[in-house]
Design a protein around this motif. Structure first.
Motif, short mmCIF file in Angstrom:
data_model
loop_
_atom_site.label_atom_id
_atom_site.label_comp_id
_atom_site.label_asym_id
_atom_site.label_seq_id
_atom_site.Cartn_x
_atom_site.Cartn_y
_atom_site.Cartn_z
N ARG A 43 43.29 43.44 43.87
CA ARG A 43 42.55 44.14 44.93
C ARG A 43 42.99 45.60 45.08
O ARG A 43 42.32 46.37 45.75
N THR A 72 39.67 36.16 40.16
CA THR A 72 39.05 36.96 41.23
C THR A 72 37.59 37.27 40.91
O THR A 72 37.23 38.41 40.68
N GLN A 73 36.76 36.28 40.95
CA GLN A 73 35.35 36.45 40.61
C GLN A 73 34.63 37.41 41.56
O GLN A 73 33.75 38.14 41.15
N GLY A 74 34.99 37.41 42.81
CA GLY A 74 34.29 38.22 43.79
C GLY A 74 34.41 39.71 43.59
O GLY A 74 33.62 40.48 44.16
N ASN A 77 31.57 42.67 41.32
CA ASN A 77 30.50 43.55 41.80
C ASN A 77 31.00 44.65 42.72
O ASN A 77 30.19 45.42 43.24
N LEU A 107 28.76 36.32 36.37
CA LEU A 107 29.42 36.75 37.59
C LEU A 107 28.93 38.07 38.17
O LEU A 107 29.23 38.39 39.30
#
Length: 125
Positions: A43, A72-74, A77, A107
């Protein structure tokens, strides 16, 4: 360093962590080791708002990107501070092979790639 309590999320003056440097260098084994120690390190953002996902895409580090996306797929984008996603970086830097990898297609949202008419050719990444 991890054995002595070093935190993988610690960043240097440019905002890059050890994880970022391992990603750019394509060191998948080190990336996996750092992710196991602290998956939250993904992050972290550099001064331009880029995550490790942006860097992996920009440098064509397919196996490293796969390792990041497993954890950490989220973040696939997530745009940087200028609105560019990792997919923008891959396209802008000619990482065409990366664009069609199944892990990426699964993803990433192409809607974000086309959002606000921002494409790799319409702006500098």
């Amino acid at each position: 360093l991890l054995e002595y309590g070093s935190c993988p999320a610690t960043v240097d003056r440019g905002g890059r962590s050890a994880l970022c440097y391992a990603v750019v260098a394509g060191q998948e084994e080190i990336v996996r080791l750092l992710l196991a120690a602290d998956s939250g390190a993904t992050r972290a953002r550099d001064r331009r708002g880029r995550t490790c996902h942006h860097l992996a895409a920009a440098y064509g580090q397919v196996s490293v990107l796969g390792a990041l996306l497993e954890v950490t797929q989220g973040l696939a984008n997530l745009p940087d501070y200028e609105g560019f996603t990792p997919l923008h970086y891959a396209a802008h830097n000619g990482q065409v092979g990366l664009l069609w990898k199944p892990v990426w297609i699964r993803l990433c949202s192409l809607r974000l790639f086309l959002a606000e008419n921002v494409t790799p050719h319409s702006s500098q990444v």
